[in-house]
Every structure is written in structure tokens, then in C-alpha cells.
Design a protein around this motif. Sequence first.
Motif, PDB file in Angstrom:
ATOM      1  N   ASN A 137       4.975   3.859 -17.213  1.00 48.84           N
ATOM      2  CA  ASN A 137       4.136   5.037 -16.951  1.00 48.84           C
ATOM      3  C   ASN A 137       4.979   6.273 -16.618  1.00 48.84           C
ATOM      4  OD1 ASN A 137       1.871   3.497 -17.346  1.00 48.84           O
ATOM      5  ND2 ASN A 137       1.400   3.277 -15.165  1.00 48.84           N
ATOM      6  N   CYS A 138       6.137   6.061 -16.031  1.00 45.83           N
ATOM      7  CA  CYS A 138       7.022   7.175 -15.670  1.00 45.83           C
ATOM      8  C   CYS A 138       8.037   7.472 -16.771  1.00 45.83           C
ATOM      9  CB  CYS A 138       7.768   6.841 -14.366  1.00 45.83           C
ATOM     10  SG  CYS A 138       6.708   6.819 -12.909  1.00 45.83           S
ATOM     11  N   ASN A 139       7.939   6.771 -17.888  1.00 53.67           N
ATOM     12  CA  ASN A 139       8.884   6.939 -19.009  1.00 53.67           C
ATOM     13  C   ASN A 139      10.321   6.681 -18.575  1.00 53.67           C
ATOM     14  OD1 ASN A 139       6.911   7.691 -20.969  1.00 53.67           O
ATOM     15  ND2 ASN A 139       6.823   9.701 -19.972  1.00 53.67           N
ATOM     16  N   LEU A 140      10.500   5.685 -17.710  1.00 47.55           N
ATOM     17  CA  LEU A 140      11.835   5.334 -17.236  1.00 47.55           C
ATOM     18  C   LEU A 140      12.414   4.209 -18.088  1.00 47.55           C
ATOM     19  CD1 LEU A 140      11.094   5.317 -13.390  1.00 47.55           C
ATOM     20  CD2 LEU A 140      12.136   7.151 -14.761  1.00 47.55           C
ATOM     21  N   ILE A 141      13.730   4.108 -18.072  1.00 42.88           N
ATOM     22  CA  ILE A 141      14.437   3.043 -18.775  1.00 42.88           C
ATOM     23  C   ILE A 141      15.255   2.294 -17.743  1.00 42.88           C
ATOM     24  CG2 ILE A 141      16.184   2.514 -20.522  1.00 42.88           C
ATOM     25  CD1 ILE A 141      15.430   5.222 -21.821  1.00 42.88           C
ATOM     26  N   ASP A 142      15.117   0.968 -17.687  1.00 46.08           N
ATOM     27  CA  ASP A 142      15.899   0.142 -16.773  1.00 46.08           C
ATOM     28  C   ASP A 142      17.296  -0.011 -17.371  1.00 46.08           C
ATOM     29  OD1 ASP A 142      16.946  -1.692 -15.009  1.00 46.08           O
ATOM     30  OD2 ASP A 142      15.289  -3.096 -15.158  1.00 46.08           O
TER      31      ASP A 142
ATOM     32  N   ILE B  34       0.843  -1.204   0.000  1.00 46.87           N
ATOM     33  CA  ILE B  34       0.000   0.000   0.000  1.00 46.87           C
ATOM     34  C   ILE B  34       0.876   1.252   0.000  1.00 46.87           C
ATOM     35  CG2 ILE B  34      -1.685   1.320   1.356  1.00 46.87           C
ATOM     36  CD1 ILE B  34      -2.795  -1.470   2.254  1.00 46.87           C
ATOM     37  N   LEU B  35       1.916   1.260   0.835  1.00 47.26           N
ATOM     38  CA  LEU B  35       2.829   2.396   0.865  1.00 47.26           C
ATOM     39  C   LEU B  35       3.623   2.496  -0.439  1.00 47.26           C
ATOM     40  CD1 LEU B  35       4.140   2.164   4.538  1.00 47.26           C
ATOM     41  CD2 LEU B  35       2.373   3.681   3.606  1.00 47.26           C
ATOM     42  N   ARG B  36       4.013   1.352  -0.989  1.00 45.74           N
ATOM     43  CA  ARG B  36       4.735   1.337  -2.261  1.00 45.74           C
ATOM     44  C   ARG B  36       3.857   1.896  -3.383  1.00 45.74           C
ATOM     45  NH1 ARG B  36       6.563  -3.643  -1.809  1.00 45.74           N
ATOM     46  NH2 ARG B  36       5.021  -4.571  -3.168  1.00 45.74           N
ATOM     47  N   ASP B  37       2.549   1.597  -3.356  1.00 52.29           N
ATOM     48  CA  ASP B  37       1.611   2.168  -4.330  1.00 52.29           C
ATOM     49  C   ASP B  37       1.599   3.691  -4.241  1.00 52.29           C
ATOM     50  OD1 ASP B  37       0.881  -0.323  -5.305  1.00 52.29           O
ATOM     51  OD2 ASP B  37      -1.019  -0.403  -4.208  1.00 52.29           O
ATOM     52  N   GLN B  38       1.646   4.232  -3.024  1.00 49.79           N
ATOM     53  CA  GLN B  38       1.665   5.687  -2.841  1.00 49.79           C
ATOM     54  C   GLN B  38       2.920   6.293  -3.460  1.00 49.79           C
ATOM     55  OE1 GLN B  38       1.309   6.260   1.389  1.00 49.79           O
ATOM     56  NE2 GLN B  38      -0.843   5.641   1.432  1.00 49.79           N
ATOM     57  N   LEU B  39       4.064   5.622  -3.266  1.00 48.48           N
ATOM     58  CA  LEU B  39       5.308   6.097  -3.867  1.00 48.48           C
ATOM     59  C   LEU B  39       5.174   6.171  -5.383  1.00 48.48           C
ATOM     60  CD1 LEU B  39       8.391   6.735  -3.943  1.00 48.48           C
ATOM     61  CD2 LEU B  39       8.713   4.249  -4.109  1.00 48.48           C
ATOM     62  N   TRP B  40       4.669   5.090  -5.989  1.00 46.06           N
ATOM     63  CA  TRP B  40       4.549   5.055  -7.444  1.00 46.06           C
ATOM     64  C   TRP B  40       3.547   6.088  -7.952  1.00 46.06           C
ATOM     65  CZ3 TRP B  40       7.789   3.571 -10.879  1.00 46.06           C
ATOM     66  CH2 TRP B  40       8.733   2.598 -10.559  1.00 46.06           C
ATOM     67  N   HIS B  41       2.498   6.328  -7.209  1.00 48.03           N
ATOM     68  CA  HIS B  41       1.539   7.368  -7.591  1.00 48.03           C
ATOM     69  C   HIS B  41       2.247   8.732  -7.640  1.00 48.03           C
ATOM     70  CE1 HIS B  41      -2.244   9.517  -7.955  1.00 48.03           C
ATOM     71  NE2 HIS B  41      -1.872  10.273  -6.928  1.00 48.03           N
ATOM     72  N   ASN B  42       3.067   9.004  -6.623  1.00 51.34           N
ATOM     73  CA  ASN B  42       3.814  10.266  -6.580  1.00 51.34           C
ATOM     74  C   ASN B  42       4.838  10.347  -7.710  1.00 51.34           C
ATOM     75  OD1 ASN B  42       2.368  11.104  -4.352  1.00 51.34           O
ATOM     76  ND2 ASN B  42       3.876  10.351  -2.890  1.00 51.34           N
ATOM     77  N   LEU B  43       5.528   9.243  -7.999  1.00 56.25           N
ATOM     78  CA  LEU B  43       6.503   9.239  -9.095  1.00 56.25           C
ATOM     79  C   LEU B  43       5.816   9.471 -10.441  1.00 56.25           C
ATOM     80  CD1 LEU B  43       8.850   6.285  -8.052  1.00 56.25           C
ATOM     81  CD2 LEU B  43       9.376   8.741  -7.998  1.00 56.25           C
ATOM     82  N   GLU B  44       4.657   8.834 -10.634  1.00 56.94           N
ATOM     83  CA  GLU B  44       3.925   9.020 -11.889  1.00 56.94           C
ATOM     84  C   GLU B  44       3.480  10.478 -12.051  1.00 56.94           C
ATOM     85  OE1 GLU B  44       0.970   5.936 -11.515  1.00 56.94           O
ATOM     86  OE2 GLU B  44       2.304   4.427 -12.370  1.00 56.94           O
ATOM     87  N   ASN B  45       3.031  11.111 -10.966  1.00 58.73           N
ATOM     88  CA  ASN B  45       2.667  12.530 -11.016  1.00 58.73           C
ATOM     89  C   ASN B  45       3.878  13.397 -11.346  1.00 58.73           C
ATOM     90  OD1 ASN B  45      -0.045  12.146 -10.496  1.00 58.73           O
ATOM     91  ND2 ASN B  45       0.182  12.449  -8.290  1.00 58.73           N
ATOM     92  N   MET B  46       4.997  13.082 -10.740  1.00 57.78           N
ATOM     93  CA  MET B  46       6.207  13.858 -11.000  1.00 57.78           C
ATOM     94  C   MET B  46       6.667  13.680 -12.446  1.00 57.78           C
ATOM     95  SD  MET B  46       9.547  14.227  -8.759  1.00 57.78           S
ATOM     96  CE  MET B  46       9.399  15.941  -8.316  1.00 57.78           C
ATOM     97  N   ALA B  47       6.532  12.471 -12.981  1.00 61.29           N
ATOM     98  CA  ALA B  47       6.961  12.192 -14.352  1.00 61.29           C
ATOM     99  C   ALA B  47       6.201  13.055 -15.360  1.00 61.29           C
ATOM    100  CB  ALA B  47       6.776  10.716 -14.680  1.00 61.29           C
ATOM    101  N   GLU B  48       4.948  13.327 -15.068  1.00 61.53           N
ATOM    102  CA  GLU B  48       4.126  14.126 -15.987  1.00 61.53           C
ATOM    103  C   GLU B  48       4.667  15.539 -16.168  1.00 61.53           C
ATOM    104  OE1 GLU B  48       0.081  14.072 -14.633  1.00 61.53           O
ATOM    105  OE2 GLU B  48      -0.104  11.905 -14.893  1.00 61.53           O
ATOM    106  N   SER B  49       5.305  16.078 -15.155  1.00 61.20           N
ATOM    107  CA  SER B  49       5.789  17.460 -15.246  1.00 61.20           C
ATOM    108  C   SER B  49       7.313  17.562 -15.299  1.00 61.20           C
ATOM    109  CB  SER B  49       5.262  18.269 -14.056  1.00 61.20           C
ATOM    110  OG  SER B  49       5.747  17.721 -12.851  1.00 61.20           O
ATOM    111  N   MET B  50       8.008  16.436 -15.408  1.00 60.77           N
ATOM    112  CA  MET B  50       9.467  16.459 -15.402  1.00 60.77           C
ATOM    113  C   MET B  50       9.984  17.096 -16.690  1.00 60.77           C
ATOM    114  SD  MET B  50      12.178  15.962 -13.677  1.00 60.77           S
ATOM    115  CE  MET B  50      11.352  15.235 -12.284  1.00 60.77           C
ATOM    116  N   ASP B  51      10.770  18.143 -16.548  1.00 58.79           N
ATOM    117  CA  ASP B  51      11.285  18.847 -17.722  1.00 58.79           C
ATOM    118  C   ASP B  51      12.819  18.841 -17.779  1.00 58.79           C
ATOM    119  OD1 ASP B  51      11.741  20.498 -15.572  1.00 58.79           O
ATOM    120  OD2 ASP B  51      10.880  22.290 -16.481  1.00 58.79           O
ATOM    121  N   ARG B  52      13.441  18.032 -16.933  1.00 52.03           N
ATOM    122  CA  ARG B  52      14.899  17.896 -16.906  1.00 52.03           C
ATOM    123  C   ARG B  52      15.263  16.421 -16.913  1.00 52.03           C
ATOM    124  NH1 ARG B  52      15.634  21.660 -11.805  1.00 52.03           N
ATOM    125  NH2 ARG B  52      13.451  21.247 -11.710  1.00 52.03           N
ATOM    126  N   PRO B  53      16.520  16.100 -17.191  1.00 52.20           N
ATOM    127  CA  PRO B  53      16.936  14.698 -17.047  1.00 52.20           C
ATOM    128  C   PRO B  53      16.641  14.234 -15.620  1.00 52.20           C
ATOM    129  CG  PRO B  53      18.622  15.971 -18.170  1.00 52.20           C
ATOM    130  CD  PRO B  53      17.593  16.955 -17.678  1.00 52.20           C
TER     131      PRO B  53
END
Length: 142
Positions: free
Chosen positions: A135-140, A79-98
Motif C-alpha cells: 500500500n505504501c509502494n515500498l520494496i523490501d 492498535i498503535l502499530r495500526d496508527q503508524l501504518w495509517h500515517n505511513l499510507e497517508n504519507m505515501a500518497e503524497s510522497m514526491d521524493r525518494p
Amino acid sequence: METKVAFSKMSNFFNRLGFTTSTIVDPVGKVGGIWIIWDTNHVNVRASNVSSQVIHATIHKEDYEEWVLAAIYASPNPILRDQLWHNLENMAESMDRPWLVAGDFNDYANQREKRSFSLNNNTGRVQKFLDRVNNCNLIDLV
């Protein structure tokens, strides 16, 4: 990585190495903990968001492009991990830097990454993690 030790027990060691500034989240008992330590003679770090699961910091070095680090220690609690990912996904939407997102996600992208004696093949969990990374446009990078 999960530090498992309070920063106060290690701060003198890091200071002697020249890492004189830090942003930290101490572990609870021996669980969790995130440290970002740096030498202000070489880089400027500005923490913008600090929680038990992530430190977001903007990294600036003269003559280099500014970038954002998300140092992660994801909770083993789903449940806490879901909250982290929700926050990361929100941040990814507005990320304008590397953006470098690194640390311990307490999850895995395939069964080979999991060390366990259990033969539980949890493909749903693997897919959920992969979907979140996408969803966060990340690359492993592994």
C-alpha cells in the motif's frame, strides 16, 4: 533499531565522533527509542514529523537529490502499530521524493524472520504486513 537507552547517556560519545546534531525519541523505560544523528559538515537533516513510532526527516547533501527518511520503531501494541501504518499510507500518497522507510516494524514478512519457540503460524499477520508494505509502494530490500 530499538535503542533501549536514553540519548543523554550516549550524546558525548557521538559528539566525539563528530555527530553533533540529532533528532531523538527517547525510549519509555527500556522500550522503543529512535535516534537520527548526523554531522552537519556533511549533511543537512530537517525533521518534519516526530512521534513515538517514527521520525520523518528530509535529508539534503550538496550535489545530491533530496530524499526523505522515515526512521521507524513500531509499537508492539497492534492498535498503535495500526496508527503508524495509517500515517505511513497517508504519507505515501503524497510522497514526491525518494523515500527510505527503515527500522523495527515489530512485524515480519515471512515466518523465517520470526524468532520464537512458538509454532504459531500466523499467516494473517504476515499478509497484513505485506499488504501495508505494498500500500505504501515500498520494496523490501532484504
